[in-house]
Design a protein around this motif. Structure first.
Motif, short mmCIF file in Angstrom:
data_model
loop_
_atom_site.label_atom_id
_atom_site.label_comp_id
_atom_site.label_asym_id
_atom_site.label_seq_id
_atom_site.Cartn_x
_atom_site.Cartn_y
_atom_site.Cartn_z
N ASP A 87 16.32 64.89 -52.12
CA ASP A 87 15.61 64.51 -53.35
C ASP A 87 15.08 63.09 -53.25
OD1 ASP A 87 16.19 67.01 -54.36
OD2 ASP A 87 17.82 66.31 -55.66
N HIS A 88 15.85 62.20 -52.66
CA HIS A 88 15.42 60.81 -52.47
C HIS A 88 14.18 60.75 -51.58
CE1 HIS A 88 15.63 56.53 -51.63
NE2 HIS A 88 15.69 56.80 -50.36
N VAL A 89 14.21 61.50 -50.48
CA VAL A 89 13.06 61.52 -49.57
C VAL A 89 11.84 62.10 -50.28
CG1 VAL A 89 12.13 62.58 -47.46
CG2 VAL A 89 14.45 61.63 -47.47
N ALA A 90 12.00 63.20 -51.02
CA ALA A 90 10.87 63.81 -51.73
C ALA A 90 10.26 62.82 -52.72
CB ALA A 90 11.33 65.07 -52.45
N TRP A 91 11.10 62.08 -53.44
CA TRP A 91 10.62 61.10 -54.40
C TRP A 91 9.82 60.00 -53.70
CZ3 TRP A 91 12.14 55.90 -55.04
CH2 TRP A 91 11.66 55.28 -56.20
N ARG A 92 10.35 59.50 -52.57
CA ARG A 92 9.65 58.44 -51.82
C ARG A 92 8.34 58.95 -51.24
NH1 ARG A 92 12.50 53.60 -50.05
NH2 ARG A 92 10.44 53.28 -49.14
N VAL A 93 8.32 60.18 -50.73
CA VAL A 93 7.10 60.75 -50.16
C VAL A 93 6.03 60.88 -51.24
CG1 VAL A 93 6.09 62.86 -49.20
CG2 VAL A 93 8.20 61.95 -48.23
N LYS A 94 6.41 61.38 -52.41
CA LYS A 94 5.44 61.54 -53.50
C LYS A 94 4.84 60.21 -53.92
CE LYS A 94 7.26 65.78 -55.46
NZ LYS A 94 7.92 66.42 -56.60
N GLN A 95 5.57 59.14 -53.76
CA GLN A 95 5.07 57.82 -54.10
C GLN A 95 4.31 57.16 -52.94
OE1 GLN A 95 8.05 55.32 -55.81
NE2 GLN A 95 8.05 56.51 -57.69
N GLY A 96 4.21 57.87 -51.82
CA GLY A 96 3.53 57.31 -50.65
C GLY A 96 4.32 56.20 -49.99
N ARG A 97 5.63 56.24 -50.14
CA ARG A 97 6.48 55.17 -49.65
C ARG A 97 7.54 55.66 -48.67
NH1 ARG A 97 8.97 53.08 -54.76
NH2 ARG A 97 10.18 51.89 -53.28
N TRP A 98 7.18 56.53 -47.78
CA TRP A 98 8.13 56.98 -46.77
C TRP A 98 7.55 56.70 -45.40
CZ3 TRP A 98 12.92 57.27 -47.33
CH2 TRP A 98 13.72 57.90 -46.39
N HIS A 99 8.32 56.25 -44.49
CA HIS A 99 7.90 55.86 -43.14
C HIS A 99 7.03 54.62 -43.16
CE1 HIS A 99 9.69 59.17 -41.01
NE2 HIS A 99 9.18 60.01 -41.87
N GLY A 100 6.99 53.89 -44.26
CA GLY A 100 6.18 52.68 -44.31
C GLY A 100 4.69 52.96 -44.47
N PHE A 101 4.32 54.21 -44.62
CA PHE A 101 2.92 54.57 -44.87
C PHE A 101 2.92 55.89 -45.63
CE2 PHE A 101 4.06 56.28 -40.74
CZ PHE A 101 3.60 57.57 -40.77
N ASP A 102 1.77 56.27 -46.13
CA ASP A 102 1.67 57.50 -46.91
C ASP A 102 1.61 58.70 -45.96
OD1 ASP A 102 1.27 59.53 -48.69
OD2 ASP A 102 -0.51 58.67 -49.60
N ALA A 103 2.77 59.21 -45.61
CA ALA A 103 2.86 60.32 -44.65
C ALA A 103 2.20 61.59 -45.18
CB ALA A 103 4.32 60.59 -44.31
N ALA A 104 2.23 61.80 -46.48
CA ALA A 104 1.62 63.01 -47.06
C ALA A 104 0.11 63.00 -46.89
CB ALA A 104 2.00 63.15 -48.53
N SER A 105 -0.52 61.84 -47.07
CA SER A 105 -1.98 61.79 -46.97
C SER A 105 -2.46 62.03 -45.55
CB SER A 105 -2.50 60.44 -47.47
OG SER A 105 -2.19 59.41 -46.55
N LYS A 106 -1.61 61.81 -44.56
CA LYS A 106 -1.98 62.08 -43.17
C LYS A 106 -1.65 63.51 -42.76
CE LYS A 106 -1.72 57.42 -41.35
NZ LYS A 106 -3.02 57.31 -40.72
N GLY A 107 -1.13 64.29 -43.68
CA GLY A 107 -0.81 65.68 -43.37
C GLY A 107 0.51 65.84 -42.65
N LEU A 108 1.34 64.81 -42.66
CA LEU A 108 2.62 64.86 -41.95
C LEU A 108 3.74 65.46 -42.78
CD1 LEU A 108 2.42 61.33 -40.37
CD2 LEU A 108 2.32 63.49 -39.15
N VAL A 109 3.57 65.48 -44.08
CA VAL A 109 4.60 66.00 -44.96
C VAL A 109 3.96 67.01 -45.90
CG1 VAL A 109 6.27 65.43 -46.76
CG2 VAL A 109 5.85 63.82 -44.90
N ASP A 110 4.53 68.17 -45.96
CA ASP A 110 4.06 69.21 -46.88
C ASP A 110 4.90 69.12 -48.15
OD1 ASP A 110 3.39 71.49 -48.27
OD2 ASP A 110 3.38 72.78 -46.51
N LEU A 111 4.33 68.53 -49.19
CA LEU A 111 5.08 68.32 -50.43
C LEU A 111 5.55 69.63 -51.04
CD1 LEU A 111 2.98 65.48 -52.07
CD2 LEU A 111 5.17 65.29 -50.90
N SER A 112 4.81 70.71 -50.82
CA SER A 112 5.22 72.00 -51.39
C SER A 112 6.53 72.48 -50.76
CB SER A 112 4.12 73.05 -51.21
OG SER A 112 3.93 73.37 -49.85
#
Length: 105
Positions: free
Chosen positions: A69-94
């Motif tokens: 849950d912590h990781v999901a929250w950070r990813v949604k905020q674009g704050r995981w891995h020090g960059f927005d991993a979701a916008s680069k297609g690295l994380v599938d939020l679904s």
């Protein structure tokens, strides 16, 4: 995550070499070996190097569900891995949301 060529992964996702190393696939022990966890299939999952190290770097490792849950929250905020991993297609939020929904069911 990647196992093969870091260069290929770097090129495919437009990452710098420092970013790609954090995304290398590792074996994550849900219950750490130092805490009595074993290498059995039920206790080992794939995790990027960053997540594996961050979870166990805490004074007390977060339980798996809470950390997810912590990781999901950070990813949604674009704050995981020090960059927005979701916008680069690295994380599938679904997939993160699906995992959370299974836990809540």
């Amino acid at each position: 995550m990647w196992l093969g060529s870091a260069d290929t992964f770097c090129t495919q996702f437009r990452l710098r070499s420092g970013q790609v190393l954090a995304l290398q696939c590792t074996a994550e022990h849900l219950v750490a070996r130092q805490d009595g966890g074993t290498d059995c299939r039920e206790n080992v999952v794939a995790a990027c190097r960053w997540c594996n190290r961050r979870r166990h770097a805490r004074p007390k490792a977060m339980p798996v569900d809470k950390y997810r849950d912590h990781v999901a929250w950070r990813v949604k905020q674009g704050r995981w891995h020090g960059f927005d991993a979701a916008s680069k297609g690295l994380v599938d939020l679904s997939l993160l949301e699906e995992a959370r929904n299974r836990k809540d069911a």
